[in-house]
Write an enzyme that holds these catalytic residues in place. Structure first.
Site, PDB file in Angstrom:
ATOM      1  CE  LYS A 181      43.729  39.964  55.594  1.00 29.19           C
ATOM      2  NZ  LYS A 181      43.833  40.043  53.880  1.00 29.19           N
ATOM      3  N   GLY A 226      40.093  32.181  47.337  1.00 28.37           N
ATOM      4  CA  GLY A 226      41.691  32.462  47.130  1.00 28.37           C
ATOM      5  C   GLY A 226      42.131  31.205  46.711  1.00 28.37           C
ATOM      6  CD  GLU A 271      35.569  30.276  44.069  1.00 27.46           C
ATOM      7  OE1 GLU A 271      36.328  29.801  43.501  1.00 27.46           O
ATOM      8  OE2 GLU A 271      35.526  31.642  43.823  1.00 27.46           O
ATOM      9  CB  CYS A 289      38.721  30.967  40.712  1.00 20.75           C
ATOM     10  SG  CYS A 289      37.106  31.582  40.933  1.00 20.75           S
ATOM     11  CD  GLU A 301      43.956  29.060  39.901  1.00 20.88           C
ATOM     12  OE1 GLU A 301      42.888  29.305  39.406  1.00 20.88           O
ATOM     13  OE2 GLU A 301      44.352  28.926  40.886  1.00 20.88           O
TER      14      GLU A 301
END
Length: 485
Positions: A177, A229, A251, A286, A387
């Site tokens: 996806k 994500g 992750e 990330c 973040e």
């Protein structure tokens, strides 16, 4: 409106031009114009893709490993051949400058080539000892079955390589996806899959809405999930997986510290600190070093050096080969990033030394945020702890090695850590003490196909890359032969 490429739902041998999830109007982050209408899967199309993948699994599992290897190598070659096309599509879908996206085809090639090489090297073990009631025992390295993979928008082709290559090499089938924000490169990848001769149903590409993602995670025929994500989505995935005790590879985000000591090459360290935080992908990575920790003796010098680099990073149209920075992915992201900067300034968390605003002039229509550098950031404050996922670098100081370790480790994340020093003993000591899935010294690249990549804490668990990356998608089965009979 002429779409860069006609996106379809690739389920088995069919390429569907509509789905029950409706249509997503994809906006070009540079121009602000709608450039495509993307068909989205709902739960019904996702369930169909899973059933097709389950039906294809017995054949793919029993395909000779050498044949799987060769098909994956053909796929790798096709990706490399179409690197220019991939580069343009990536730049259009998420704003990555073409100077950067032009490298992504070669990166994905390396991931597929690396894991193609593992396809015919997966073996079990034979027990060398005898036990009571057993003459012989061995283990088999078996694939799981159907794997569901959900990839992010910020590095779509790279993420496809990291996930699809080991999943397929191990003999699993895949339902992938992609994000509706980056559907173009996934569409071209689906066409490469078919051209490579990979059997129908083995690799299904299904962009979809939340319902589709939920269906993928919850379906009983899906044996494992691989997700890249954010933590909120990961929590929802884990809650769904818990219902059937389904494993997952996660992750997630990061707030990686970048430690600079007085003996470092300060010019190289400043270039690295700026480019890898507010430059590449407009800070939307990330594992990027978004916290710069500079020793007190060189602190002000590093602030000035980083400021100078950040303010000269070329920013503009992603299709301009001279640009290093493009827009962030969309206007919603720009608004969110700017609100974080504004809040930090309103509570006095840090000193704004560069950026902090939207770009103006010719870039005003796009989702552009200036390269932002904030010094004197409280290591315990929101700006250092959470973040941002945008072109914002937070700088703090430390007094000695122990202080650097304490500040670097004082976060819930644990994806990466960076060190700049000429002292080898110090570097290896820090590598042991820093709480991170990877430590990168003097500019080392954080993500390569032959080394494990992943985090701990809010950065997730499981690994992508290296043998650890393919081990995630095989499970050992023990076969023991008794003495009777």
């Amino acid at each position: 409106m002429t779409a860069p490429i006609d996106v379809r739902l690739h389920i088995g041998g069919s390429a569907r031009d509509s789905g029950s999830g409706g249509i997503f109007r994809h906006v070009n982050a540079h121009s602000g114009d709608v450039q495509a209408e993307i068909p989205l899967a709902g739960a019904s199309e996702m369930n169909a893709a899973i059933e097709v993948a389950a039906a294809a699994f017995p054949l793919w599992r029993r395909t000779r490993p050498t044949e799987r290897r060769d098909m994956l190598m053909r796929l790798a070659g096709l990706i490399l051949q179409r690197s220019d096309e991939f580069a343009r599509l990536i730049s259009l879908e998420n704003g990555t400058p073409i100077a950067i996206s032009s490298q992504h085809g070669a990166i994905a090639y390396e991931w597929f080539a690396y894991y193609a090489g593992w396809a015919d090297k997966l073996t079990g073990e034979v027990s060398a000892s005898f036990s009571h009631g057993r003459d012989f025992a061995y283990s088999l390295a078996e694939p799981f079955g159907v794997i569901g993979a959900i990839i992010p928008w910020n590095g779509p082709l790279h993420s496809i390589g990291m996930k699809a290559a080991p999943i397929l090499a191990a003999g699993n089938t895949l339902v992938l996806k992609p994000s509706e924000w980056s559907p173009f490169s996934a569409e071209l990848f689906a066409r490469c899959v078919r051209e490579a001769g990979i059997p129908d149903g083995v690799c299904n590409i299904v962009p979809g809405v939340v319902d589709a993602g939920q269906a993928l995670v919850a379906h009983p025929l899906v044996e494992k999930i691989s997700f890249t994500g954010g933590a909120p989505a990961a929590r929802a995935i884990l809650a769904a997986c818990a219902q059937s005790i389904k494993p997952a590879v996660l992750e997630l985000g990061g707030k990686s510290a970048n430690l600079v000591f007085p003996d470092a090459d300060l010019e190289a360290a400043a270039n690295h600190a700026a480019l890898w935080s507010v430059g590449l992908l407009s800070g939307q990575g990330c594992v990027f070093p978004t916290r710069l920790l500079a020793h007190a003796d060189i602190y002000e010098e590093m602030v000035e050096r980083v400021k100078a680099v950040a303010e000269t990073i070329p920013m503009g149209d992603p299709l301009d080969a001279n640009m290093v920075r493009g827009p962030v992915v969309n206007h919603q992201a720009a608004d969110r990033i700017l609100s974080i900067i504004a809040r930090a300034q309103s509570i006095g968390d840090g000193r704004l030394v560069a950026g902090g605003r939207r770009a103006d002039g010719d870039l005003a229509r796009g989702a552009y945020v200036q390269s932002t550098v904030i010094a004197d950031v409280d290591p315990a404050g929101d700006l250092a702890q959470n973040e941002v996922f945008g072109p914002v670098l937070a700088i703090s100081s430390f007094t000695d090695t122990d202080d650097a370790i304490r500040i670097a480790n004082a976060t819930q994340y644990g994806l990466g850590a960076y060190i700049h020093t000429r002292d080898l003993k110090r570097a290896h000591h820090l590598a042991e003490e820093l709480r991170a899935g990877g430590v990168f010294i003097n500019g080392a690249i954080p993500v390569e196909p032959d080394t494990p990549f992943g985090g701990l804490g809010l950065s997730g668990y499981g690994r992508e890359g290296g043998k650890a990356g393919i081990d995630e998608f095989i499970r050992p089965k023990t076969v023991a032969v008794g003495r009777s009979g």
